[in-house]
Structure formats: structure tokens, C-alpha cells
Enzyme design. Sequence first.
Site, PDB file in Angstrom:
ATOM      1  N   GLU A 139      40.146  37.740  41.685  1.00  0.00           N
ATOM      2  CA  GLU A 139      39.989  39.289  42.276  1.00  0.00           C
ATOM      3  C   GLU A 139      41.057  39.195  43.132  1.00  0.00           C
ATOM      4  O   GLU A 139      41.303  38.235  44.069  1.00  0.00           O
ATOM      5  CB  GLU A 139      38.505  38.906  43.037  1.00  0.00           C
ATOM      6  N   ARG A 140      41.639  40.441  43.136  1.00  0.00           N
ATOM      7  CA  ARG A 140      42.846  40.925  44.110  1.00  0.00           C
ATOM      8  C   ARG A 140      44.062  39.778  43.649  1.00  0.00           C
ATOM      9  O   ARG A 140      44.908  39.417  44.651  1.00  0.00           O
ATOM     10  CB  ARG A 140      42.430  40.669  45.428  1.00  0.00           C
ATOM     11  N   ASN A 182      32.931  35.909  46.362  1.00  0.00           N
ATOM     12  CA  ASN A 182      31.806  36.830  45.651  1.00  0.00           C
ATOM     13  C   ASN A 182      31.593  35.760  44.341  1.00  0.00           C
ATOM     14  O   ASN A 182      32.259  35.754  43.624  1.00  0.00           O
ATOM     15  CB  ASN A 182      32.531  38.028  45.020  1.00  0.00           C
ATOM     16  N   GLU A 265      29.163  43.605  51.328  1.00  0.00           N
ATOM     17  CA  GLU A 265      29.535  43.881  49.714  1.00  0.00           C
ATOM     18  C   GLU A 265      28.718  43.763  48.947  1.00  0.00           C
ATOM     19  O   GLU A 265      28.969  43.459  47.691  1.00  0.00           O
ATOM     20  CB  GLU A 265      31.027  43.578  49.690  1.00  0.00           C
ATOM     21  N   LYS A 339      38.338  37.467  59.598  1.00  0.00           N
ATOM     22  CA  LYS A 339      39.431  38.342  59.104  1.00  0.00           C
ATOM     23  C   LYS A 339      40.343  38.593  60.424  1.00  0.00           C
ATOM     24  O   LYS A 339      39.732  38.909  61.239  1.00  0.00           O
ATOM     25  CB  LYS A 339      39.138  39.405  58.295  1.00  0.00           C
ATOM     26  N   ASP A 344      40.306  45.455  57.028  1.00  0.00           N
ATOM     27  CA  ASP A 344      40.575  44.823  55.817  1.00  0.00           C
ATOM     28  C   ASP A 344      41.888  44.565  55.685  1.00  0.00           C
ATOM     29  O   ASP A 344      42.228  45.056  54.464  1.00  0.00           O
ATOM     30  CB  ASP A 344      39.714  45.424  54.783  1.00  0.00           C
ATOM     31  N   GLU A 366      41.083  34.161  59.261  1.00  0.00           N
ATOM     32  CA  GLU A 366      41.408  34.427  57.945  1.00  0.00           C
ATOM     33  C   GLU A 366      42.716  35.413  57.928  1.00  0.00           C
ATOM     34  O   GLU A 366      42.515  36.569  58.090  1.00  0.00           O
ATOM     35  CB  GLU A 366      40.377  34.886  57.059  1.00  0.00           C
ATOM     36  N   GLU A 372      46.997  42.407  48.656  1.00  0.00           N
ATOM     37  CA  GLU A 372      46.119  43.539  48.398  1.00  0.00           C
ATOM     38  C   GLU A 372      46.319  44.865  48.741  1.00  0.00           C
ATOM     39  O   GLU A 372      46.469  46.008  47.796  1.00  0.00           O
ATOM     40  CB  GLU A 372      44.585  43.207  48.495  1.00  0.00           C
ATOM     41  N   TRP A 517      32.549  53.788  52.303  1.00  0.00           N
ATOM     42  CA  TRP A 517      32.946  52.476  52.960  1.00  0.00           C
ATOM     43  C   TRP A 517      33.549  52.391  54.281  1.00  0.00           C
ATOM     44  O   TRP A 517      33.689  51.402  54.838  1.00  0.00           O
ATOM     45  CB  TRP A 517      34.160  52.151  52.016  1.00  0.00           C
TER      46      TRP A 517
END
Length: 655
Positions: A139-140, A182, A265, A339, A344, A366, A372, A517
Site C-alpha cells: 500500500e502506497r 490495514n 478508515e 502522525k 496526512d 510517525e 505518497e 474525506w
Amino acid sequence: MTGPSGIDHAWLPDAALRGIGSRRVTIEGDGPLVDTLRAEVAYAQGNAGALQGDADIVFRLDGDADTGPEGFTLTRSGGRTTVTAAAPAGLLYGFFHVVRLGAAAFTDAPEQTHRPALSRRMLNHWDNIDVHPVMGQVERGYAGGSLFWEDGRARGDRDRVRAYARLLAACGINAVCVNNVNVHGTEARLLTDRISEVAAIAGELGEYGLRTFLSVSFAAPVVLGGLDTADPLDDRVRDWWRTAADHAYAHIPDFGGFVVKADSEGQPGPFAYGRSHADGANVIADALAPHGGTVHWRAFVYNHVQDWRDRTTDRARAAYDHFAALDGQFKDNAVLQVKHGPMDFQVREPVSPVIGALSRTRVAVELQATQEYTGQQRHVCALAPMWSGVLGFRPEGEDGATVGQLADGGGLVAVSNAGADPYWTGHPLAQFNLYAYGRLAWQPDADPQQLLHEWTELTFSPEETADPERLRSGLRAVLRGSWETYEKYTAPLGVGFMVQPGHHYGPGVDGYEYSPWGTYHFADRDGIGVDRSRATGTGYAAQYAKPWSQTYETPESCPDELLLFFHHVPYGHVLHSGKTVIQHIYDTHFEGVEEAEAAQGVWATLADLVAPARHARVAELYEEQLRSAREWRDQVNSYFLRKSGIPDAGGRRIY
Ligand code: BDP
């Protein structure tokens, strides 16, 4: 340099090992990591066998040394260099330090002790076990497939895992979470009947002192255990987690623990049972506690299905709103992983107010090494200056602690940018992001320019080329300001996003504007930006302690680069720079493309000094970067010209 097995040695090419390889080395001590050190020295010496005579350098394990579990002391005097450490990991880090120093490691100098500022320095791999229909294997991920997983299982051939572990240890990283936050469907089984696959990977990583973590699903007691609930206060759930943790440690004695993305999410979490995130984290922490394990509980919790017509809901507020009130409720072996920014991983965000708000909670910060939102490893974007700014930020003002200091309870985490690509990171220059992350986790106040110099010396061995200075200055020129360059041609003044929805590559000026979002810029004919002030906006600015709550509260006191994150202003608003917002947008977008063109030109001049395949890969990627940068410039400038009707004062052509 690419080794015989096709593995790129990145910042550990044979040339970098030459300094130590030509010296007489003595190693005093025993244990698995000391064996790794012995193997490293033997490799550096070309397996020639120990050179005879008095040692030039001694690596000494000394339980009485005051170096902590990972530190080391370096003594250089009378023609003898000594690395002393209380524990084997320190000796190994000392070895890599000597490699970094090159010849300087063997000249007399005052004694120095090095200890990592943060004890956890972890990479999170967002690697799927099975190829995900939308997100793919990683992912990403922009660097090929997963280093760990292939065809739904752990890779059988783990040479690359070991080579990766070596590179990570050489820049100071000491933990890796090997699967995506995820957790999809049956992948959760890694925790139970498939733990031996994790153990095999952990075995390789452990050779270089890296601890393995696993992402787990909060719903595992239901999905795997067949229980009818995952309620963290239910005794059966508590027992289930205990058994799962016992099982993991039975297979992986030095297992690190779990990473959990919950109520985020679409991932399951404690809210379903009316429980708090402290309840959720604590049941897992309790299961890990007898083994000394840690749960990294992510604070990335927000409503991703909000009503876009409701201007009062602010995604930036969410983490603080969810977690600030829970301060003091988490178990000692629970770490809240936050984060670095409130949204994001945008090219520019303020530092998350959560980091300074939890004085009684262990916090890990993080970062995202995988690019991304910063060009997906097709654009050069060296993130060290951004990260260094985050780590040096003082949430409580000049006299308060830095983010780097506040992270000492939980550590520094980065989402990995590495994969099965021959250069590890897709874009060969993106290796610098991985390297710099590790070095900043070891020393958060390290100077990013110094790190760039270190990485350049190690990776490109300038002294071995025909023109060391041209190579050094060329690499500096293409990397040093690349983050600012990227910022200039993408979303302006902290407003964020404006990317293509879903994959997040390339401009999508209104891409997320009418989506649920919560990532809006609110551009209209009069102005742009998000009012997050306390007085008239969402109140986000008030989540900061003073002085920042005041600094961010008004457009007059807010720094230019974050203006549109905190305020909605007219296009004619005059920045501290003296320019209007609209003129700033036009100018930076033209400049950003010009800077990228200049960097491409500099890279072309290095063709005779860089290995041909590496040079060609970067040159090819510059073509795409320039295409994309021009697209960004043209779409963003046209968009704002049309919205505002205000022409460019420079009279340049806007499409
Ligand atoms: C976002 C990514 C998404 C991740 C999420 C996360 O777009 O793929 O799952 O962060 O951090 O940046 O969990």
C-alpha cells in the site's frame, strides 16, 4: 554499486568498507550480534582472514562500560582506535559509525560516546501479504513488490531481507513492522497459525539487532478466535489476546509487539463496543506485558465519511479530540503513535498538537518515508529538512522540549519507502530519505545537510571518481532544496491535497473538494484556505499550547507557509513576504518548475561520475518529474486565474 547477487549496497558499498577492510581488527566478545560484527569485518577484509600484528582497531564488549544497551564509546589515540560497548548492539552500531567516519576513524581525536536519543527507531511496512485489488502488494509502495511477502506467503529467499536489515542497522534503525496497518481478511492469521512465517523474517532481521513487530486487527478475537465480540473489557477477549501474545513469543523470543490501526478508515476498533481507545490499547498491552512487548496504537482516527457540506467538522482536529482526554489512561507498555501532522503527510503541515498534549502518555511520532503525497518516488523530494523541522519544533514555545525530545517515550516511526526494486526505493535518490530517517531517529537534532553529506560520501564514493567536488556539489544541488521545490509546484501555503483522489499522484485541483474525506481548500472567487481559528473557524488553532495557539490564530501572526492551513483569506491578502497570495501562487509555480529543470540539468552533468545504470534510472525519472511538475504548474495556475480573475503581474502565459 550493485553487488554480485544484484543487491544494491546503497550506503554500504564495498568502497565504503575499504577503510576498515585494510586494517588489523580485533574483536573481543561473544554473542550472536558479535558474530554478525565478525562476519562484517571478514567481508570488509575480503575474507582474507585476520591480518597479523597489533590491532589498528579493537571492538571490545565490556559490561561495565557506560554506554547503555545500544551506545558505544570511540577512543582514538596513539594510532589505535577502540570501540567499547556494554552490549553487542552497541558494538555493531560502533562498527557502522567507523565506516561512516572513513579515514577519520583512524586519526587521533577526543573520546566520544554515542547513544541513540530514542530507543525505538521503527519502520512500518505497509506490505500486504496477498496482493490487494486496489492497493497492490504494498500500500502506497513505489518500489516494486514487498521485500517480505510474495504470492501470499513469506518469501522463501531471504537474502534481500538480510541485506535490508544490514542497511537499516547501518543507519540506526532497530525495529520493523512487517505488514500493513490495514489488515485484510485472512492475513490476520499471521498472528496465529502462520506465525512461523513471521518468525522466519524476524530471524533475518534479528541478525542485525532489529526487532520485529506485527500489525494486528482489533477484530482478531472475532475473525480468528471465533468469539462473538472483540469488546476489550470482555474476559474471553482478554484471554484470547493473552494466548495470541504467548504464542507469538513462543515462536519469536525477541518479538517487539503489535501495531494497531483501530476505528480508522474502516478498520474495526473499540468504538463498536462503546469503549475508549485506552481500553482498546490496554487489553493488548496487558497481553504483551509479561513478555516485555509493546503495543503501538495509532492515533490516526477521524471520520472519513463526513458530510462535506458541514463546514464545522474539521479532520485536523480529530486526533486531539479523540486522544487528549485519554492522557494518563494508557498502560506503560502502550505507545500512542501519532502522525507528525494533523492531516496526512502533506508536503507542508503544522506539527500535530497531540504530540505536546500528552504528558502522561508515551508518544511515538510517525513520519512517511514512502512519498505518497510528495511525488511517489518519481519526483526527487528529500524530506530530511521537513522532518528536522518537525523534530526541532517546540510545542510549548522556546523554553519547552522539542518534538524529538518528547518522542523519547515511544520513539520515531517511518512508513518505509523500500521494496523489491533493485535500488530498494524505486528512485535511487529516495534512498536518502530512508537513510536520513534512521539517522534522525538516532539523533533528532542532526543537521540534515550533514546527513546529506554523509549519505553522499557513503553511497557515491566521490573520492573514487574523476571529479569528487563536481559530484558532491551536483548531488547537493539536486537534493538539498528538493522538498521546497516540490512544495512550490504543488499545493500552496499549507493548503494541502489538490491531488488526484485515490492514488494521490499528480494534480487534482478539486479532487477532494466535494468528497467526504474532510480535506478541503475552500477556494472560491474571493479567496482560499481553511479557517481553523478559534474566533471564527473550526477552533483547531486552540488545540495548541501558547504561544502557538496565538501565533496560528490570526493571519497576521501565522507564518506564510501555513497561512492557508489556518486561514481563509482573499487572493489579494499580502503575505509577510510582501507578495499577495495569488501572486505567490503564480510565482512559486513557475519557480518550482524552473528549479526542477535546473536540477535535471545538473544531474545530466554527472553522467561520467555515477554508475551508468543508476544515472540512467534517475535521468529517466526526471523526465516524468518534469512532465508532472509542468502539469501541476499549469493546472494550479489556471485554476486560480479562473477562480480569482486576477492576472499574473509577471504577464506570463497561463493556460
Ligand atoms: C494514508 C494512506 C492510507 C493509509 C493511511 C494510514 O493514504 O493508504 O492506510 O494513511 O496511515 O496516508 O493508515
